[in-house]
Design a protein around this motif. Sequence first.
Motif, PDB file in Angstrom:
ATOM      1  N   THR A 126      40.710  50.175  35.499  1.00  0.00           N
ATOM      2  CA  THR A 126      41.456  49.745  36.528  1.00  0.00           C
ATOM      3  C   THR A 126      43.236  49.423  36.541  1.00  0.00           C
ATOM      4  OG1 THR A 126      42.177  47.295  35.775  1.00  0.00           O
ATOM      5  CG2 THR A 126      42.573  48.293  34.205  1.00  0.00           C
ATOM      6  N   ALA A 127      43.597  48.812  36.726  1.00  0.00           N
ATOM      7  CA  ALA A 127      44.947  49.577  38.213  1.00  0.00           C
ATOM      8  C   ALA A 127      45.705  48.646  38.147  1.00  0.00           C
ATOM      9  CB  ALA A 127      44.614  50.763  38.703  1.00  0.00           C
ATOM     10  N   ASP A 128      47.150  48.791  38.261  1.00  0.00           N
ATOM     11  CA  ASP A 128      48.338  47.774  38.248  1.00  0.00           C
ATOM     12  C   ASP A 128      48.022  47.529  39.965  1.00  0.00           C
ATOM     13  OD1 ASP A 128      50.017  46.188  38.194  1.00  0.00           O
ATOM     14  OD2 ASP A 128      51.948  47.573  38.321  1.00  0.00           O
ATOM     15  N   PHE A 129      47.429  46.603  40.566  1.00  0.00           N
ATOM     16  CA  PHE A 129      47.164  46.436  41.597  1.00  0.00           C
ATOM     17  C   PHE A 129      48.342  45.481  42.067  1.00  0.00           C
ATOM     18  CE2 PHE A 129      43.082  46.967  40.498  1.00  0.00           C
ATOM     19  CZ  PHE A 129      42.605  48.293  41.148  1.00  0.00           C
ATOM     20  N   PRO A 130      49.079  45.678  42.735  1.00  0.00           N
ATOM     21  CA  PRO A 130      50.795  44.753  43.382  1.00  0.00           C
ATOM     22  C   PRO A 130      50.435  42.931  43.785  1.00  0.00           C
ATOM     23  CG  PRO A 130      51.127  47.294  44.145  1.00  0.00           C
ATOM     24  CD  PRO A 130      49.349  47.249  43.784  1.00  0.00           C
ATOM     25  N   PHE A 131      49.571  43.318  44.372  1.00  0.00           N
ATOM     26  CA  PHE A 131      48.660  42.093  45.487  1.00  0.00           C
ATOM     27  C   PHE A 131      48.148  40.580  43.830  1.00  0.00           C
ATOM     28  CE2 PHE A 131      45.221  44.967  45.837  1.00  0.00           C
ATOM     29  CZ  PHE A 131      44.214  44.966  45.283  1.00  0.00           C
ATOM     30  N   THR A 132      47.765  41.379  42.460  1.00  0.00           N
ATOM     31  CA  THR A 132      46.951  40.474  41.699  1.00  0.00           C
ATOM     32  C   THR A 132      48.608  39.682  42.144  1.00  0.00           C
ATOM     33  OG1 THR A 132      47.989  41.627  40.089  1.00  0.00           O
ATOM     34  CG2 THR A 132      45.730  42.293  41.005  1.00  0.00           C
ATOM     35  N   ARG A 133      50.176  39.800  41.835  1.00  0.00           N
ATOM     36  CA  ARG A 133      51.107  38.772  41.634  1.00  0.00           C
ATOM     37  C   ARG A 133      51.027  37.794  42.523  1.00  0.00           C
ATOM     38  NH1 ARG A 133      52.136  43.547  40.137  1.00  0.00           N
ATOM     39  NH2 ARG A 133      53.585  44.409  38.371  1.00  0.00           N
ATOM     40  N   LEU A 134      50.403  37.722  43.326  1.00  0.00           N
ATOM     41  CA  LEU A 134      49.733  36.381  44.522  1.00  0.00           C
ATOM     42  C   LEU A 134      49.109  35.220  44.158  1.00  0.00           C
ATOM     43  CD1 LEU A 134      49.778  38.213  48.223  1.00  0.00           C
ATOM     44  CD2 LEU A 134      51.682  37.426  46.421  1.00  0.00           C
ATOM     45  N   VAL A 135      48.179  34.354  44.465  1.00  0.00           N
ATOM     46  CA  VAL A 135      47.561  33.206  44.069  1.00  0.00           C
ATOM     47  C   VAL A 135      46.400  34.336  43.942  1.00  0.00           C
ATOM     48  CG1 VAL A 135      48.233  32.180  46.258  1.00  0.00           C
ATOM     49  CG2 VAL A 135      47.163  31.304  44.400  1.00  0.00           C
ATOM     50  N   ASP A 136      44.781  33.412  43.764  1.00  0.00           N
ATOM     51  CA  ASP A 136      43.538  33.729  43.949  1.00  0.00           C
ATOM     52  C   ASP A 136      43.439  32.657  45.350  1.00  0.00           C
ATOM     53  OD1 ASP A 136      41.842  34.452  43.718  1.00  0.00           O
ATOM     54  OD2 ASP A 136      40.635  34.130  42.106  1.00  0.00           O
ATOM     55  N   LEU A 137      43.746  32.953  45.280  1.00  0.00           N
ATOM     56  CA  LEU A 137      43.284  32.055  46.214  1.00  0.00           C
ATOM     57  C   LEU A 137      41.232  31.285  46.335  1.00  0.00           C
ATOM     58  CD1 LEU A 137      44.315  33.268  50.580  1.00  0.00           C
ATOM     59  CD2 LEU A 137      45.459  31.978  48.336  1.00  0.00           C
ATOM     60  N   ALA A 138      40.787  31.987  45.649  1.00  0.00           N
ATOM     61  CA  ALA A 138      39.558  31.657  45.142  1.00  0.00           C
ATOM     62  C   ALA A 138      39.147  31.144  44.211  1.00  0.00           C
ATOM     63  CB  ALA A 138      38.447  32.618  45.556  1.00  0.00           C
ATOM     64  N   ASP A 139      39.977  30.661  43.409  1.00  0.00           N
ATOM     65  CA  ASP A 139      40.766  30.535  42.022  1.00  0.00           C
ATOM     66  C   ASP A 139      39.373  28.469  42.554  1.00  0.00           C
ATOM     67  OD1 ASP A 139      41.362  29.070  39.173  1.00  0.00           O
ATOM     68  OD2 ASP A 139      42.732  29.613  39.596  1.00  0.00           O
ATOM     69  N   ARG A 140      38.807  28.473  41.520  1.00  0.00           N
ATOM     70  CA  ARG A 140      37.839  27.599  40.980  1.00  0.00           C
ATOM     71  C   ARG A 140      39.003  26.044  40.700  1.00  0.00           C
ATOM     72  NH1 ARG A 140      33.212  26.258  41.327  1.00  0.00           N
ATOM     73  NH2 ARG A 140      33.116  24.198  40.092  1.00  0.00           N
ATOM     74  N   ARG A 141      39.917  26.304  40.467  1.00  0.00           N
ATOM     75  CA  ARG A 141      40.737  24.988  40.167  1.00  0.00           C
ATOM     76  C   ARG A 141      41.777  24.818  41.359  1.00  0.00           C
ATOM     77  NH1 ARG A 141      44.419  28.067  35.207  1.00  0.00           N
ATOM     78  NH2 ARG A 141      43.725  30.236  37.568  1.00  0.00           N
ATOM     79  N   LEU A 142      41.621  25.408  42.670  1.00  0.00           N
ATOM     80  CA  LEU A 142      42.034  25.192  43.829  1.00  0.00           C
ATOM     81  C   LEU A 142      41.366  25.039  44.774  1.00  0.00           C
ATOM     82  CD1 LEU A 142      44.526  27.916  44.613  1.00  0.00           C
ATOM     83  CD2 LEU A 142      44.544  25.547  43.545  1.00  0.00           C
ATOM     84  N   GLY A 143      39.597  24.807  43.972  1.00  0.00           N
ATOM     85  CA  GLY A 143      39.102  24.154  44.641  1.00  0.00           C
ATOM     86  C   GLY A 143      37.725  25.347  45.533  1.00  0.00           C
ATOM     87  N   GLY A 144      37.750  26.240  45.238  1.00  0.00           N
ATOM     88  CA  GLY A 144      37.375  27.922  45.011  1.00  0.00           C
ATOM     89  C   GLY A 144      35.694  27.440  44.662  1.00  0.00           C
ATOM     90  N   GLY A 145      34.530  27.855  45.351  1.00  0.00           N
ATOM     91  CA  GLY A 145      33.192  27.565  45.006  1.00  0.00           C
ATOM     92  C   GLY A 145      32.456  29.158  45.051  1.00  0.00           C
ATOM     93  N   VAL A 146      31.327  29.523  44.886  1.00  0.00           N
ATOM     94  CA  VAL A 146      30.030  30.454  45.671  1.00  0.00           C
ATOM     95  C   VAL A 146      29.125  29.666  46.344  1.00  0.00           C
ATOM     96  CG1 VAL A 146      29.157  32.614  45.487  1.00  0.00           C
ATOM     97  CG2 VAL A 146      31.305  32.338  43.926  1.00  0.00           C
ATOM     98  N   ILE A 147      29.437  29.117  47.250  1.00  0.00           N
ATOM     99  CA  ILE A 147      28.131  28.147  47.942  1.00  0.00           C
ATOM    100  C   ILE A 147      26.709  28.528  48.359  1.00  0.00           C
ATOM    101  CG2 ILE A 147      30.157  26.909  48.694  1.00  0.00           C
ATOM    102  CD1 ILE A 147      29.457  27.814  51.276  1.00  0.00           C
ATOM    103  N   ALA A 148      26.432  29.450  47.965  1.00  0.00           N
ATOM    104  CA  ALA A 148      25.399  30.381  48.524  1.00  0.00           C
ATOM    105  C   ALA A 148      25.100  31.912  48.152  1.00  0.00           C
ATOM    106  CB  ALA A 148      24.963  29.867  49.888  1.00  0.00           C
ATOM    107  N   ALA A 149      24.088  32.348  47.822  1.00  0.00           N
ATOM    108  CA  ALA A 149      23.372  33.489  47.270  1.00  0.00           C
ATOM    109  C   ALA A 149      21.764  34.484  48.112  1.00  0.00           C
ATOM    110  CB  ALA A 149      23.722  34.470  46.502  1.00  0.00           C
ATOM    111  N   ASN A 150      21.803  35.200  48.521  1.00  0.00           N
ATOM    112  CA  ASN A 150      20.346  35.436  48.902  1.00  0.00           C
ATOM    113  C   ASN A 150      19.697  35.584  47.573  1.00  0.00           C
ATOM    114  OD1 ASN A 150      21.900  38.077  48.872  1.00  0.00           O
ATOM    115  ND2 ASN A 150      20.311  38.893  49.831  1.00  0.00           N
ATOM    116  N   ASP A 151      20.183  36.269  46.343  1.00  0.00           N
ATOM    117  CA  ASP A 151      19.277  36.276  45.274  1.00  0.00           C
ATOM    118  C   ASP A 151      20.652  35.776  44.013  1.00  0.00           C
ATOM    119  OD1 ASP A 151      18.425  38.185  42.999  1.00  0.00           O
ATOM    120  OD2 ASP A 151      17.320  38.343  44.514  1.00  0.00           O
ATOM    121  N   GLU A 152      19.649  35.891  42.675  1.00  0.00           N
ATOM    122  CA  GLU A 152      20.961  35.488  41.918  1.00  0.00           C
ATOM    123  C   GLU A 152      19.776  35.341  40.883  1.00  0.00           C
ATOM    124  OE1 GLU A 152      22.927  31.805  41.606  1.00  0.00           O
ATOM    125  OE2 GLU A 152      21.598  30.983  43.384  1.00  0.00           O
ATOM    126  N   PHE A 153      18.650  36.274  41.124  1.00  0.00           N
ATOM    127  CA  PHE A 153      17.551  36.507  39.694  1.00  0.00           C
ATOM    128  C   PHE A 153      18.151  36.554  38.439  1.00  0.00           C
ATOM    129  CE2 PHE A 153      13.763  38.590  37.785  1.00  0.00           C
ATOM    130  CZ  PHE A 153      13.277  37.629  37.534  1.00  0.00           C
TER     131      PHE A 153
END
Length: 372
Positions: free
Chosen positions: A25-52
């Motif tokens: 891993t590394a110190d990525f500067p942008f990780t100080r910004l909010v995670d727009l896909a956070d489940r607590r904000l309502g993010g979700g993975v709504i489909a995938a072609n495969d999840e075997f």
Amino acid sequence: MTATPRFTGDASPYGGGDPYADHRTADFPFTRLVDLADRRLGGGVIAANDEFFAERENLLKPEPAEFDPERFGHKGKIMDGWETRRRRGASAAEPHPTDDDHDWALVRLGAPGVVRGLIVDTAHFRGNYPQSVSVEATSLPGSPSPEDLLAPDVKWTTLVPRTAVGGHAANGFAVDAPQRFTHLRLNQHPDGGIARLRVHGEVSPDPAWLAALGTFDLVALENGGEVEDASDRFYSPATNTIAPGRSRKMDDGWETRRRRDKGNDWIRYRLVEQSEIRAVEIDTAYLKGNAAGWATISVSDGEGGERSEILPRTRLQPDTNHRFVLPEAVRGTHVRIDIFPDGGISRLRLFGSLTEEGAARLAARHEELGGR
């Protein structure tokens, strides 16, 4: 500007002990910004072609991926991530997948916004990670279905072109696409597993929605509030204080290290836009022997504007939600909370409404980013 670190190739097989000991891993500067896909904000993975082998929903779990070397099921090793089956070619004469073969997952951002960086983490996928990944984004109003998103007339913007990634690594990608997006398409080429996806950026709220609400939380993440700086982030991030809902455990708030000097700790916030603040909540939920002793709140109007105190130094109680109605509405764009001498708070809420000037600037910004 420093280049974003890159990881490629297999990680060594798990040799026992701490499974994260050799995680790259590394110190990525942008990780100080909010995670727009956070489940607590309502993010979700709504489909995938495969999840075997492992379901798509694991991608957005807020905690780091876990690894149990002895956990197997009927389909094989149980992994904490999204893992697809091994792709095969069309026939015995062509046993390998084509260059275009890939698996995909559709991700709904919990808070639409401008993406500044992504982490595609292949933690614990050491020899079964994808050879490369790519990420696309789009913006559609409302709550589109997977079929809506996959329609041929939907325009997708490439955020990350097809890029080789490494196993058991946090693969980071800086993004330069100044547009407002609502959904992502994560592609892995040709197949494999990804443990976590993080989508860091800046929330771009819908001005029409905020106008309909009238009075709302002006500093909440989902409404476009932001932590600009904090004196201390030792135990937990200051951004937790403007996350949705009430804190459910101690590390779901903000807690500083113990001070041994005569100073105090603080957080500085930027409101969604210029607003009039009418009421304040300071919550110390789950902070019992480590809650802040006192707090003050001050407001400024504009970058570097003079701060005026709207809540004088006030005693806080442990594990308590404190509510304050201001004598009159206070106009501002930035807020600072000072706690004395140290400790923590779990949430800060600032209730009010946008000024005409603030609403106009927000609407102009929304249009500039391509919002609909």
